[in-house]
Design a protein around this motif. Structure first.
Motif, short mmCIF file in Angstrom:
data_model
loop_
_atom_site.label_atom_id
_atom_site.label_comp_id
_atom_site.label_asym_id
_atom_site.label_seq_id
_atom_site.Cartn_x
_atom_site.Cartn_y
_atom_site.Cartn_z
N LYS A 56 -2.26 10.17 2.42
CA LYS A 56 -2.52 10.68 4.01
C LYS A 56 -3.84 11.17 4.12
O LYS A 56 -4.74 10.91 4.92
N ASN A 57 -4.57 11.85 3.03
CA ASN A 57 -5.91 12.58 3.00
C ASN A 57 -6.67 12.36 2.05
O ASN A 57 -7.72 12.97 1.81
N GLY A 58 -6.48 11.33 1.05
CA GLY A 58 -6.94 11.26 -0.20
C GLY A 58 -8.46 10.50 0.17
O GLY A 58 -8.68 10.14 1.26
N SER A 59 -9.05 10.29 -0.86
CA SER A 59 -10.76 9.81 -0.62
C SER A 59 -10.76 8.61 -1.83
O SER A 59 -11.82 8.44 -1.99
N GLY A 60 -9.74 8.02 -2.39
CA GLY A 60 -9.90 6.92 -3.02
C GLY A 60 -9.86 5.80 -2.44
O GLY A 60 -10.12 5.57 -1.37
N GLY A 61 -10.31 4.68 -3.60
CA GLY A 61 -10.54 3.21 -2.96
C GLY A 61 -9.20 2.75 -2.25
O GLY A 61 -9.31 2.08 -1.30
N ASN A 75 -7.34 4.58 -0.07
CA ASN A 75 -7.46 5.08 1.37
C ASN A 75 -8.38 4.40 2.11
O ASN A 75 -8.37 4.12 3.29
N LEU A 76 -9.73 4.12 1.45
CA LEU A 76 -10.63 3.35 2.08
C LEU A 76 -10.22 1.98 2.39
O LEU A 76 -10.52 1.57 3.59
N GLY A 77 -9.68 1.34 1.44
CA GLY A 77 -8.96 0.02 1.85
C GLY A 77 -8.16 -0.01 3.15
O GLY A 77 -8.38 -1.00 3.95
N LEU A 78 -7.03 0.95 2.99
CA LEU A 78 -6.17 1.04 4.23
C LEU A 78 -6.99 1.20 5.45
O LEU A 78 -6.44 0.77 6.43
N ALA A 89 -10.52 -3.96 -5.73
CA ALA A 89 -11.86 -3.89 -5.99
C ALA A 89 -12.65 -2.33 -5.61
O ALA A 89 -13.20 -1.74 -6.49
N LEU A 90 -11.91 -1.72 -4.59
CA LEU A 90 -12.42 -0.39 -4.33
C LEU A 90 -11.81 0.59 -4.98
O LEU A 90 -12.49 1.43 -5.20
N ILE A 91 -10.63 0.43 -5.22
CA ILE A 91 -9.77 1.14 -6.35
C ILE A 91 -10.59 1.12 -7.81
O ILE A 91 -10.70 2.11 -8.46
N ASP A 92 -10.98 -0.10 -8.13
CA ASP A 92 -11.79 -0.25 -9.48
C ASP A 92 -13.02 0.54 -9.46
O ASP A 92 -13.28 0.99 -10.38
N MET A 132 0.72 -1.24 -0.08
CA MET A 132 -0.02 -0.02 -0.12
C MET A 132 0.85 1.22 -0.08
O MET A 132 0.47 2.23 -0.54
N LEU A 133 2.17 1.33 0.62
CA LEU A 133 2.85 2.54 0.64
C LEU A 133 3.69 2.53 -0.37
O LEU A 133 4.39 3.59 -0.25
#
Length: 778
Positions: free
Chosen positions: A686-691, A693-696, A674-677, A602-603
């Motif tokens: 750190k502050n994003g709203s993508g899949g 970020n949600l997954g982590l 799948a969340l990113i798709d 992830m990082l």
């Protein structure tokens, strides 16, 4: 309404006890009471369902904290018997802001009073320490003296470390589960870092002196100054990855996570407190001679503006010239970066993160990561091509040890009869060396086990007479490489050749627990070479030639995936069971290596990460970026490349813990992809709203919400519970789909978390989900 809720609660808790919970649900009526009052009342209410007597409910709060982003209060209740704690008997109660209980994790022992063997120790603490020392091969203790009088029902005390431990030894009474019995034991913590990279939580039977339990915690206002670092910055994984280059980055710290920057642990003051690679979050240094107290740290100048501008020369050995300073700088940067990122996801001060000064935010301080670059222990065979992280409870520093990865020095296996061929062999990081050619017959081993016709060599060889005096050929899989080589050695083999079972590459062979006893040479060849030799009519005549050095070694301090992986052990150990419990991931089915792999992925990910299968540690393994690295399969949602399912954890082809963990890591990676798709990729980690970020966020919170000693189903339910707490359950079906396609569906049964072989895979979705439209893997 109340009856319906109680029935649902009864069902879910009963299923939890059997480790077959279908998924987290929200239970109990809302209440305005304190979270601890709710948690304790909850356990009293459910005691009959769980088979607990009144005497089983004796407990104390081992940890309590609140996750600010979702308002969940995490209560960890340590079960006691007569005031004495029972090892790893921690129940996790998560209380939502409105008072409802979310995803309770029960690990208490029923009928505990009748299972206790005694209330009175027959051995005193000193005798317990002596028994532990004998277990570790130390016959005579020197300088181990009592430092404090015993206090409380646990008879807590401390002894000086002497020749046994680098630090003082805390001792207390606990009950250790052994079969159906709870045996009174002396629990002591022994620091053996310098001797064996071990930080041991040991339980010694207080009656017999037998060591009955061992957990190794190793498996790390803004400032008025500026700092620059020449590093391979996030998200680049290593010098070997496309586009990566050593860049001078300035002031990369995050003021929310690190209010005083990376070089200051004070509440106030002018200029940096430290002008070398020390600060509030990490102390990074080169431990070239494996002393664990090195002061080899590069200087950034006199201040106030610091510059750590050292360039890596990959053609030179890692410990030459500026390479040492470049190594420590990169390690310092990445440890701080990981700290700052995870702070935003809730691995913060109350949750037990690694900091000297917690700035009044909660938790215990004085525990920055001690990060040892180029650790000299890597020059010893058991430690080459490796890294580790020791995680004591909150308030004691974590320790990260980063090792050199030795340059390939290929041997040549020349077959002279019944056919002629030359195969390249990769020496193991353990065993004897070859000073001259070894000539003889290659004999396929037979360990009497049906798997692979006995070729895995995981048991004593039944064809020892044929192997004696010859070169043993062994198939990869089933057990550690050190075990295979040792069984060949015990049968009289003069060398051991392991052939890969996963294609036309070789991998680094580590020693495992048995490799230190191996004295014969050991090497690996590719799969097709091994299969050709195994299929040839005997005798197969061969010559194994000594290795030829091929360039400089590589330094794992330049592989951010490995650094994040090791740091991940600190994260998963501190978050599971609460920050004061460091041994909740010692069960057989635990997936600590999976969480660590996931954090490393992830990082260091970018927008293309899910479309390109990813290996682990390809750079120090001298592999191309599309290699598998040190894992059996690359991480990808493509099941033709990575076919792992939950059923695979019972297969001995997956080692413990790395192979088992890789299966869990695959599932989390699939979920995140799948969340990113669906939601896209956001480069703002750190502050994003993508899949991504949600997954982590789901994974970090899932660690907090799962039970001590989690099975795979417990860990899955922790993530589902995190989605309920964070998002109102908006992603439940997508999460279920990701796990169900890998065999961790609604009907999957985790069995006992202490066995990896009694679980049942299932690929079904809950009735509430439409798999066709929600799975994200069409």
């Amino acid at each position: 309404m109340l009856r319906a809720l109680c029935l649902a609660l009864t069902y879910v808790l009963a299923a939890t006890t059997a480790h077959a919970q279908p998924g987290p649900l929200v239970h109990a009526e809302p209440s305005g009471a304190d979270a601890l009052v709710i948690a304790e009342a909850f356990m009293h209410q459910q005691a009959p369902t769980l088979g607990l007597r009144q005497s089983d409910l004796e407990s104390r709060v081992s940890d309590r904290y609140r996750s600010e982003h979702n308002g969940v209060t995490h209560i960890y209740l340590q079960q006691l018997s007569g005031g004495i704690p029972i090892t790893q008997a921690i129940t996790t109660i998560n209380v939502l802001p409105d008072g409802r209980v979310l995803n309770p994790g029960h690990r208490w022992h029923a009928d505990s009073a009748s299972r206790v063997n005694t209330r009175t120790p027959q051995l005193d603490p000193r005798e317990g320490i002596e028994a532990a020392a004998l277990h570790l091969g130390i016959d005579t203790l020197v300088g181990v003296d009592e430092l404090a009088e015993r206090s409380g029902v646990e008879q807590q005390t401390r002894y000086s470390g002497g020749n046994l431990s680098a630090e003082a030894i805390p001792v207390e009474l606990v009950y250790e589960p052994v079969g159906t019995e709870l045996r009174l034991a002396w629990r002591l913590v022994v620091d053996r870092y310098s001797a064996a990279q071990q930080l041991l939580d040991m339980r010694v039977d207080a009656v017999t002196g037998e060591v009955i339990g061992v957990s190794n915690w190793v498996a790390h206002g803004g400032p008025d100054h500026s700092a620059s670092y020449r590093v391979f910055p996030a998200p680049f994984e290593s010098p070997g990855h496309p586009g990566a280059s050593a860049v001078l980055v300035t002031d990369p710290f995050d003021l929310q996570a690190s209010p005083r920057g990376w070089h200051d642990s004070r509440n106030s003051g002018s200029g940096p407190e430290f002008t070398d690679t020390r600060g509030n979050n990490v102390l990074a240094q080169a431990d070239l001679f494996a002393t664990n107290n090195s002061s080899t740290r590069p200087s950034g100048g006199a201040g106030p503006d610091l510059s750590f501008d050292f360039l890596l020369d990959p053609a030179e050995q890692p410990n030459v010239g500026d390479n040492v300073s470049a190594s420590v700088t990169n390690l310092f940067y990445w440890n701080n970066h990981i700290h700052d990122v995870l702070w935003h996801y809730g691995f913060n001060e109350p949750a037990g993160n690694f900091q000297t000064n917690n700035f009044g935010r909660g938790g215990l301080g004085n525990d920055p990561v001690r990060a040892d670059a180029l650790d000299g222990a890597s020059l010893n065979p058991p430690n080459a091509n490796n890294a580790n992280f020791g995680t004591p409870p909150d308030g004691s520093p974590g320790r990260m040890q980063m090792f050199r990865w030795l340059a390939p020095s290929p041997m040549v296996v020349a077959i002279t009869a019944p056919f002629q061929a030359n195969y390249e062999g990769r020496p193991a990081s353990f065993g004897g060396t070859i000073a001259a050619d070894i000539e003889g017959s290659i004999v396929v081993v037979d360990d009497g086990v049906a798997a692979d016709g006995g070729q895995q060599g995981c048991q004593a060889l039944v064809n020892a007479a044929a192997v004696n005096g010859n070169i043993a050929l062994i198939r990869r899989g089933g057990c550690e490489f050190g075990v295979k080589a040792l069984n060949a050695q015990n049968a009289g083999a003069v060398a051991a050749i392991v052939y890969n079972n996963q294609g036309e590459t070789t991998i680094a062979m580590g020693p495992g627990a048995a490799g230190g006893s191996v004295t014969i040479p050991a090497l690996m060849i590719i799969q097709s070479a091994g299969e050709a030799i195994a299929a040839a009519p005997p005798p197969v005549q061969a010559t194994v030639s000594p290795p030829t050095p091929a360039g400089a070694d590589r330094d794992s301090d330049f592989d951010a995936g490995i650094i994040a992986h090791e740091y991940g052990h600190g994260v998963s150990n501190r978050l599971t069971g609460g920050p004061s419990a460091a041994s909740c991931l010692s069960n057989e089915e635990q997936a600590g290596e999976g969480w660590s792999d996931y954090l490393g992925l992830m990082l260091t990910m970018d927008a293309s990460a899910c479309s390109l299968p990813r290996g682990i540690a390809t750079y120090p393994s001298f592999q191309p970026v599309d290699g598998s690295g040190i894992r059996r399969f690359r991480y990808t949602p493509d099941m033709t490349i990575n076919p792992f399912t939950y059923a695979d954890i019972a297969d001995t082809a997956q080692s413990i813990p790395h192979g088992v963990g890789a299966v869990w890591g695959t599932m989390m990676w699939d979920m995140t992809c799948a969340l990113i798709d669906r939601d896209g990729f956001d480069p703002d980690i750190k502050n994003g709203s993508g899949g991504n970020n949600l997954g982590l966020q789901l994974v970090v919170d899932g660690l907090k919400l799962q039970s001590c000693s989690p099975s795979f189903t417990d860990a899955r339910n922790g993530i589902l519970a995190a989605d309920l707490a964070n998002n109102g359950g908006a992603n439940q079906c997508l999460i279920w789909a990701a796990f169900a396609r890998r065999g961790l569906g609604a009907s999957a049964n985790g069995g006992s978390p202490h066995s990896r072989s009694d679980g049942t895979a299932a690929f079904d979705m809950p009735a509430s989900c439409d798999a066709v439209h929600e799975d994200g893997f069409e």
